[in-house]
Design a protein around this motif. Sequence first.
Motif, PDB file in Angstrom:
ATOM      1  N   VAL A  17      -5.795 -14.673 -19.416  1.00 32.81           N
ATOM      2  CA  VAL A  17      -5.662 -14.820 -20.864  1.00 32.81           C
ATOM      3  C   VAL A  17      -4.601 -13.885 -21.448  1.00 32.81           C
ATOM      4  O   VAL A  17      -3.895 -14.242 -22.377  1.00 32.81           O
ATOM      5  N   ALA A  18      -4.437 -12.685 -20.896  1.00 32.28           N
ATOM      6  CA  ALA A  18      -3.476 -11.714 -21.435  1.00 32.28           C
ATOM      7  C   ALA A  18      -2.061 -11.921 -20.890  1.00 32.28           C
ATOM      8  O   ALA A  18      -1.128 -11.254 -21.339  1.00 32.28           O
ATOM      9  N   ALA A  19      -1.889 -12.803 -19.924  1.00 31.58           N
ATOM     10  CA  ALA A  19      -0.566 -13.159 -19.391  1.00 31.58           C
ATOM     11  C   ALA A  19       0.205 -11.968 -18.823  1.00 31.58           C
ATOM     12  O   ALA A  19       1.430 -11.975 -18.797  1.00 31.58           O
ATOM     13  N   GLY A  20      -0.497 -10.934 -18.405  1.00 33.81           N
ATOM     14  CA  GLY A  20       0.184  -9.764 -17.844  1.00 33.81           C
ATOM     15  C   GLY A  20       0.841  -8.861 -18.866  1.00 33.81           C
ATOM     16  O   GLY A  20       1.571  -7.940 -18.515  1.00 33.81           O
ATOM     17  N   ASN A  66      -5.664  -4.597 -13.238  1.00 30.19           N
ATOM     18  CA  ASN A  66      -6.487  -3.630 -13.970  1.00 30.19           C
ATOM     19  C   ASN A  66      -5.738  -3.010 -15.149  1.00 30.19           C
ATOM     20  O   ASN A  66      -5.707  -1.799 -15.313  1.00 30.19           O
ATOM     21  N   TYR A  67      -5.122  -3.870 -15.943  1.00 33.58           N
ATOM     22  CA  TYR A  67      -4.369  -3.485 -17.143  1.00 33.58           C
ATOM     23  C   TYR A  67      -3.062  -2.783 -16.825  1.00 33.58           C
ATOM     24  O   TYR A  67      -2.410  -2.264 -17.714  1.00 33.58           O
ATOM     25  N   GLY A  68      -2.653  -2.741 -15.574  1.00 32.60           N
ATOM     26  CA  GLY A  68      -1.432  -2.029 -15.219  1.00 32.60           C
ATOM     27  C   GLY A  68      -0.533  -2.862 -14.330  1.00 32.60           C
ATOM     28  O   GLY A  68      -0.842  -3.988 -13.956  1.00 32.60           O
ATOM     29  N   PHE A  69       0.620  -2.283 -13.977  1.00 29.33           N
ATOM     30  CA  PHE A  69       1.559  -2.947 -13.079  1.00 29.33           C
ATOM     31  C   PHE A  69       1.266  -2.507 -11.649  1.00 29.33           C
ATOM     32  O   PHE A  69       0.461  -1.614 -11.410  1.00 29.33           O
ATOM     33  N   THR A  70       1.937  -3.115 -10.703  1.00 28.60           N
ATOM     34  CA  THR A  70       1.606  -2.904  -9.292  1.00 28.60           C
ATOM     35  C   THR A  70       2.114  -1.569  -8.753  1.00 28.60           C
ATOM     36  O   THR A  70       3.165  -1.068  -9.161  1.00 28.60           O
ATOM     37  N   ALA A  71       1.384  -1.036  -7.791  1.00 28.18           N
ATOM     38  CA  ALA A  71       1.796   0.190  -7.114  1.00 28.18           C
ATOM     39  C   ALA A  71       3.110   0.008  -6.346  1.00 28.18           C
ATOM     40  O   ALA A  71       3.957   0.911  -6.374  1.00 28.18           O
ATOM     41  N   PRO A  72       3.342  -1.123  -5.663  1.00 30.10           N
ATOM     42  CA  PRO A  72       4.642  -1.286  -4.994  1.00 30.10           C
ATOM     43  C   PRO A  72       5.828  -1.237  -5.966  1.00 30.10           C
ATOM     44  O   PRO A  72       6.883  -0.707  -5.625  1.00 30.10           O
ATOM     45  N   LEU A  73       5.661  -1.768  -7.169  1.00 32.10           N
ATOM     46  CA  LEU A  73       6.746  -1.700  -8.144  1.00 32.10           C
ATOM     47  C   LEU A  73       6.974  -0.261  -8.593  1.00 32.10           C
ATOM     48  O   LEU A  73       8.118   0.199  -8.660  1.00 32.10           O
ATOM     49  N   GLN A  80       3.562  -3.843 -21.156  1.00 30.40           N
ATOM     50  CA  GLN A  80       3.623  -2.726 -22.104  1.00 30.40           C
ATOM     51  C   GLN A  80       3.621  -1.383 -21.383  1.00 30.40           C
ATOM     52  O   GLN A  80       4.348  -0.466 -21.751  1.00 30.40           O
ATOM     53  N   MET A  81       2.814  -1.261 -20.341  1.00 29.04           N
ATOM     54  CA  MET A  81       2.739   0.011 -19.601  1.00 29.04           C
ATOM     55  C   MET A  81       4.054   0.370 -18.917  1.00 29.04           C
ATOM     56  O   MET A  81       4.449   1.526 -18.893  1.00 29.04           O
ATOM     57  N   ILE A  82       4.734  -0.632 -18.357  1.00 33.60           N
ATOM     58  CA  ILE A  82       5.944  -0.314 -17.592  1.00 33.60           C
ATOM     59  C   ILE A  82       7.094   0.109 -18.499  1.00 33.60           C
ATOM     60  O   ILE A  82       8.021   0.791 -18.059  1.00 33.60           O
ATOM     61  N   LYS A  83       7.029  -0.257 -19.765  1.00 29.80           N
ATOM     62  CA  LYS A  83       8.094   0.144 -20.694  1.00 29.80           C
ATOM     63  C   LYS A  83       8.208   1.660 -20.797  1.00 29.80           C
ATOM     64  O   LYS A  83       9.307   2.189 -20.933  1.00 29.80           O
ATOM     65  N   GLN A  84       7.090   2.363 -20.710  1.00 28.19           N
ATOM     66  CA  GLN A  84       7.128   3.830 -20.740  1.00 28.19           C
ATOM     67  C   GLN A  84       7.877   4.384 -19.530  1.00 28.19           C
ATOM     68  O   GLN A  84       8.612   5.355 -19.634  1.00 28.19           O
TER      69      GLN A  84
END
Length: 190
Positions: free
Chosen positions: A118-121, A87-94, A126-130
């Motif tokens: 298509v977006a290859a994750g 859903n455009y984000g990274f995983t909760a376990p991470l 990008q979100m996790i960089k913050q």
Amino acid sequence: MAKLAIIIASTRPNRVGLPVAQWIETEARTHGGFDEVELIDLLEVDLPFMNEPHHPRLRNYQFQHTKDWSARIDAADAFVFVMPEYNYGFTAPLKNAIDYLNHEWAYKPVGLVSYGGVAAGTRAAQMIKQVVTTLKMTPLFEAVSIPFVHQFLDEEEGLTPNDVMVSSAKAMFDELKRVAEALRPLREPS
């Protein structure tokens, strides 16, 4: 001695992250830039949802699972997160695994291997960089992004990469090694 930790972010059944991580581990070992490569599976680590009573910056850990997690992350000089996009984000376990600690992540580079459709994750990347920059980590520009990941998977062979994936992995490992060495003085006890 430089140690690389590769962290598998997906914990769900029938996940794609395991064969992707096994391939990237092979690429890391072939690259040879790190003396030690450890594959860390968050499914096996099995951290409960954050249950430490004190803020991680205090390093006053009460539970053995946190002390063990701290030691593994503290020992690494660089990381690769192998991550899907949910859903455009990274995983909760991470996110949970990251949030358990503070100082152990500081002044270490992180390479991102993302996969999906298509977006290859890349939106999750990008979100996790913050998040990682808040912990004084250095996310790399060089990354491996795998679109339509299922086309590269085979039940018997695992992941069969294309030339772009292989060259991207090499570029990421080259930069991980360079940045890990540059940041080493900041990781030394003051």
